[in-house]
Design a protein around this motif. Structure first.
Motif, mmCIF file in Angstrom:
data_model
loop_
_atom_site.group_PDB
_atom_site.id
_atom_site.type_symbol
_atom_site.label_atom_id
_atom_site.label_comp_id
_atom_site.label_asym_id
_atom_site.label_seq_id
_atom_site.Cartn_x
_atom_site.Cartn_y
_atom_site.Cartn_z
ATOM 1 N N ALA A 288 6.334 -1.024 -12.977
ATOM 2 C CA ALA A 288 5.777 0.122 -13.689
ATOM 3 C C ALA A 288 6.163 0.050 -15.171
ATOM 4 O O ALA A 288 6.902 -0.832 -15.611
ATOM 5 C CB ALA A 288 6.288 1.416 -13.061
ATOM 6 N N GLU A 289 5.666 1.009 -15.944
ATOM 7 C CA GLU A 289 5.923 1.025 -17.379
ATOM 8 C C GLU A 289 7.412 1.171 -17.696
ATOM 9 O O GLU A 289 7.863 0.721 -18.752
ATOM 10 C CB GLU A 289 5.145 2.165 -18.036
ATOM 11 N N ASP A 290 8.165 1.786 -16.770
ATOM 12 C CA ASP A 290 9.600 1.940 -17.004
ATOM 13 C C ASP A 290 10.392 0.709 -16.580
ATOM 14 O O ASP A 290 11.621 0.698 -16.632
ATOM 15 C CB ASP A 290 10.126 3.186 -16.273
ATOM 16 N N GLY A 291 9.683 -0.336 -16.146
ATOM 17 C CA GLY A 291 10.342 -1.575 -15.762
ATOM 18 C C GLY A 291 10.840 -1.612 -14.339
ATOM 19 O O GLY A 291 11.404 -2.619 -13.895
ATOM 20 N N ARG A 292 10.629 -0.546 -13.599
ATOM 21 C CA ARG A 292 11.088 -0.492 -12.218
ATOM 22 C C ARG A 292 9.982 -0.958 -11.271
ATOM 23 O O ARG A 292 8.808 -0.734 -11.526
ATOM 24 C CB ARG A 292 11.510 0.930 -11.853
ATOM 25 N N PRO A 293 10.379 -1.597 -10.168
ATOM 26 C CA PRO A 293 9.365 -2.051 -9.201
ATOM 27 C C PRO A 293 8.748 -0.868 -8.457
ATOM 28 O O PRO A 293 9.412 0.141 -8.195
ATOM 29 C CB PRO A 293 10.160 -2.952 -8.253
ATOM 30 N N ARG A 294 7.500 -0.987 -8.163
ATOM 31 C CA ARG A 294 6.773 0.043 -7.415
ATOM 32 C C ARG A 294 6.029 -0.618 -6.253
ATOM 33 O O ARG A 294 5.636 -1.778 -6.323
ATOM 34 C CB ARG A 294 5.760 0.771 -8.308
ATOM 35 N N ILE A 295 5.838 0.155 -5.204
ATOM 36 C CA ILE A 295 5.057 -0.288 -4.045
ATOM 37 C C ILE A 295 3.938 0.714 -3.805
ATOM 38 O O ILE A 295 4.183 1.926 -3.737
ATOM 39 C CB ILE A 295 5.937 -0.410 -2.780
ATOM 40 N N GLU A 296 2.722 0.216 -3.692
ATOM 41 C CA GLU A 296 1.574 1.067 -3.416
ATOM 42 C C GLU A 296 0.817 0.527 -2.207
ATOM 43 O O GLU A 296 0.870 -0.675 -1.920
ATOM 44 C CB GLU A 296 0.643 1.134 -4.630
ATOM 45 N N PRO A 297 0.105 1.388 -1.491
ATOM 46 C CA PRO A 297 -0.673 0.921 -0.338
ATOM 47 C C PRO A 297 -1.709 -0.121 -0.754
ATOM 48 O O PRO A 297 -2.316 -0.029 -1.822
ATOM 49 C CB PRO A 297 -1.345 2.198 0.173
ATOM 50 N N GLY A 298 -1.904 -1.109 0.094
ATOM 51 C CA GLY A 298 -2.916 -2.122 -0.131
ATOM 52 C C GLY A 298 -4.275 -1.681 0.399
ATOM 53 O O GLY A 298 -4.457 -0.519 0.783
ATOM 54 N N PRO A 299 -5.235 -2.585 0.457
ATOM 55 C CA PRO A 299 -6.606 -2.206 0.819
ATOM 56 C C PRO A 299 -6.749 -1.616 2.212
ATOM 57 O O PRO A 299 -7.619 -0.776 2.437
ATOM 58 C CB PRO A 299 -7.383 -3.518 0.682
ATOM 59 N N VAL A 300 -5.912 -2.039 3.155
ATOM 60 C CA VAL A 300 -6.022 -1.489 4.507
ATOM 61 C C VAL A 300 -5.522 -0.055 4.565
ATOM 62 O O VAL A 300 -6.116 0.807 5.227
ATOM 63 C CB VAL A 300 -5.254 -2.372 5.513
ATOM 64 N N LEU A 301 -4.427 0.245 3.846
ATOM 65 C CA LEU A 301 -3.813 1.566 3.936
ATOM 66 C C LEU A 301 -4.296 2.539 2.869
ATOM 67 O O LEU A 301 -4.022 3.737 2.963
ATOM 68 C CB LEU A 301 -2.285 1.448 3.843
ATOM 69 N N ARG A 302 -5.001 2.036 1.874
ATOM 70 C CA ARG A 302 -5.334 2.872 0.714
ATOM 71 C C ARG A 302 -6.107 4.126 1.123
ATOM 72 O O ARG A 302 -5.897 5.210 0.588
ATOM 73 C CB ARG A 302 -6.138 2.047 -0.283
ATOM 74 N N ARG A 303 -7.035 3.973 2.065
ATOM 75 C CA ARG A 303 -7.814 5.135 2.504
ATOM 76 C C ARG A 303 -7.453 5.586 3.910
ATOM 77 O O ARG A 303 -8.100 6.488 4.464
ATOM 78 C CB ARG A 303 -9.307 4.799 2.439
ATOM 79 N N ALA A 304 -6.450 4.921 4.504
ATOM 80 C CA ALA A 304 -5.875 5.307 5.793
ATOM 81 C C ALA A 304 -6.955 5.585 6.840
ATOM 82 O O ALA A 304 -7.834 4.768 7.057
ATOM 83 C CB ALA A 304 -4.955 6.504 5.603
ATOM 84 N N GLU A 305 -6.875 6.741 7.497
ATOM 85 C CA GLU A 305 -7.736 7.003 8.643
ATOM 86 C C GLU A 305 -9.202 7.187 8.271
ATOM 87 O O GLU A 305 -10.062 7.219 9.154
ATOM 88 C CB GLU A 305 -7.225 8.237 9.396
ATOM 89 N N ASP A 306 -9.502 7.313 6.995
ATOM 90 C CA ASP A 306 -10.894 7.472 6.579
ATOM 91 C C ASP A 306 -11.600 6.125 6.440
ATOM 92 O O ASP A 306 -12.810 6.079 6.254
ATOM 93 C CB ASP A 306 -10.950 8.225 5.245
ATOM 94 N N LEU A 307 -10.854 5.017 6.564
ATOM 95 C CA LEU A 307 -11.442 3.702 6.367
ATOM 96 C C LEU A 307 -12.494 3.429 7.438
ATOM 97 O O LEU A 307 -12.228 3.481 8.632
ATOM 98 C CB LEU A 307 -10.349 2.625 6.416
ATOM 99 N N SER A 308 -13.699 3.098 6.977
ATOM 100 C CA SER A 308 -14.819 2.898 7.891
ATOM 101 C C SER A 308 -15.295 1.452 7.895
ATOM 102 O O SER A 308 -15.481 0.853 8.954
ATOM 103 C CB SER A 308 -15.985 3.825 7.493
ATOM 104 N N VAL A 309 -15.504 0.876 6.710
ATOM 105 C CA VAL A 309 -16.011 -0.488 6.580
ATOM 106 C C VAL A 309 -15.000 -1.307 5.792
ATOM 107 O O VAL A 309 -14.702 -0.994 4.636
ATOM 108 C CB VAL A 309 -17.384 -0.515 5.872
ATOM 109 N N PHE A 310 -14.479 -2.347 6.421
ATOM 110 C CA PHE A 310 -13.526 -3.246 5.779
ATOM 111 C C PHE A 310 -14.165 -4.621 5.716
ATOM 112 O O PHE A 310 -14.413 -5.240 6.751
ATOM 113 C CB PHE A 310 -12.215 -3.294 6.558
#
Length: 343
Positions: A95-117
Motif C-alpha cells: 500500500a501507499e504506506d509501505g505495508r503489505p495488503r491482502i485483497e480478495p482475488g477474482p474468485v472471492l471478489r464477488r463471493a456468493e454473487d459470482l455467476s459466470v467465471f
C-alpha cells in the motif's frame, strides 16, 4: 378435465423466461444462435462449459451478456505459466504506506454473487491451478481466510489456446470430463452479419453493447430449483432409453458397432471415455433441450442436438490417433448417430 399441476405451470413460465434470456443475448452476440442455445442448455443443466473458437469471435462478449441477463457477477482470469492457485483466491501488494495488503482475488471478489467465471486460455496455467478449479467446479466452494466460501450460482467457462504449444499444460482426461459441454464458436459466414460486425460502431464498443441488453431477466437464485424440477419433469420412453444405451456402446466400441472411418483401425481407436457421468450429462442436456422446445418427453433429436458437444471432449483416443483428434472425433460422433437406428 385435466388439471395443470403447479410444477408444470412453473416450468412453462420459466421456459418463456429462458427464451427471453436467449433473445436478449442475441442482441449483443449476432450470428451465434446455436452457441447461445447451447449455453442456455448448460445453464439450466447446471453444467460447466469449455469454449472452443478463434480469438475475437465473441466468447467474452457472450459470457458478459450471460452474466448481465442472469443478474449475477462476472469475473475473468487469464491463464499464465507463472499463475499459482493462490492467485485465484487473493493477491498481495504494498500500500501507499509501505505495508503489505491482502485483497480478495477474482474468485472471492464477488463471493456468493459470482455467476459466470471465465478462465481464458486455461491450458496456459499449471496443473496445480487446474486442481483448484476442479474443486471449485465440483463443490462450488473454496476454503480461504479460515472460512468456507460457497458459490451456489457459479458456472465455470474456460477456453484453451489451440495455436501455441510451448508452455501449455493440456487438461487431463479427468478434468475434461468435469465439463458438461465443449461449445464451438466460429465467426459468422453470412455476408450481412459480417458487414454489421465490421462497420456498425455498436459492435466496436463492448461495454455499450452489454449495457444495451436487459439486466436481471432471470432470477439466478431460482435456476437450481428449476433445473432440478425439469430433470424430473421431462420423461423418456423405454425405447428412447434403449437407444441411449446403444449410442453409448457404439461410441465406446465403434468397431463392434460396424462403424468405419478412413485410415483408422476402429478396434484400436478409443482408449476410454464416454463414462456413466458423460452419458448422464448427455441426458441432462437433452432434457433441457426438450423443455426449451416445449415438450415434456425426450425425442431422439434432443439427443442428437447435444451429442457432439457433450460427448466429443470426453472421448479419449489411442495416442497414435490423438494428433488427428480434430477430424477423427467429429467424424466418429456423426458416424455413431448415422449408424445406430433411432426409435
Amino acid at each position: 378435465m385435466n388439471q395443470i399441476r403447479p410444477a408444470e405451470t412453473a416450468l412453462t413460465d420459466w421456459r418463456h423466461t429462458a427464451l427471453r434470456f436467449e433473445a436478449e443475448i442475441a442482441k449483443a452476440v449476432i450470428g451465434q444462435d446455436r452457441a447461445i442455445r447451447l449455453v442456455t442448455i448448460a445453464i439450466f443443466a447446471r453444467g460447466h462449459v469449455l469454449l472452443e473458437g478463434d480469438v475475437g469471435v465473441g466468447k467474452t462478449t457472450l459470457l458478459r451478456a450471460v452474466a448481465r441477463v442472469l443478474g449475477g457477477a462476472y469475473e475473468r482470469v487469464e491463464g499464465t505459466v507463472d499463475m499459482m492457485p493462490a492467485d485465484l483466491i487473493y493477491h498481495t501488494y504494498l500500500a501507499e504506506d509501505g505495508r503489505p495488503r491482502i485483497e480478495p482475488g477474482p474468485v472471492l471478489r464477488r463471493a456468493e454473487d459470482l455467476s459466470v467465471f471465465f478462465f481464458n486460455e486455461i491450458n496456459r496455467a499449471r496443473p496445480q491451478v487446474h486442481s483448484l478449479l476442479l474443486r471449485l467446479m465440483a463443490e462450488r466452494s473454496v476454503s480461504a481466510f479460515n472460512r468456507e466460501y460457497r458459490f451456489p450460482h457459479l458456472q465455470v467457462f474456460a477456453d484453451r489456446n489451440r495455436v501455441e504449444r510451448e508452455e501449455t499444460f493440456e487438461l487431463p482426461a479427468a478434468a475434461r470430463d468435469r465439463f458438461l459441454m465443449e461449445i464451438g464458436m466460429e465467426a459468422p459466414t453470412d455476408p450481412v452479419l459480417r458487414r454489421r460486425l465490421a462497420f456498425d460502431p455498436l459492435f466496436h464498443d463492448t461495454d455499450a453493447l452489454i449495457a444495451g441488453i436487459a439486466p436481471d431477466v432471470i432470477d439466478q437464485a431460482s435456476v437450481a430449483g428449476i433445473a432440478a424440477a425439469l430433470q424430473h419433469g421431462i420423461h423418456a420412453s423405454p425405447a428412447l432409453e434403449a437407444y441411449v444405451v446403444r449410442l453409448w456402446s457404439a461410441i465406446r466400441e465403434p468397431g463392434q458397432a460396424g462403424i468405419t472411418l478412413p485410415d483408422v483401425a476402429m478396434d484400436a481407436l478409443v482408449q476410454g471415455g464416454a463414462s456413466p457421468r458423460g452419458v448422464a450429462f448427455l441426458i441432462r442436456a437433452a432434457r433441457v433441450r426438450a423443455w426449451l422446445e416445449g415438450r415434456d418427453m425426450l425425442l431422439p433429436e434432443d439427443l442428437r442436438a447435444v451429442f457432439a458437444e457433450t460427448m466429443a471432449h470426453r472421448i479419449f483416443l489411442e495416442p497414435v490417433y490423438e494428433m488427428r483428434r480434430e477430424t477423427i472425433v467429429p467424424a466418429l460422433c456423426r458416424a455413431v448417430l448415422d449408424t445406430v437406428p433411432a426409435p
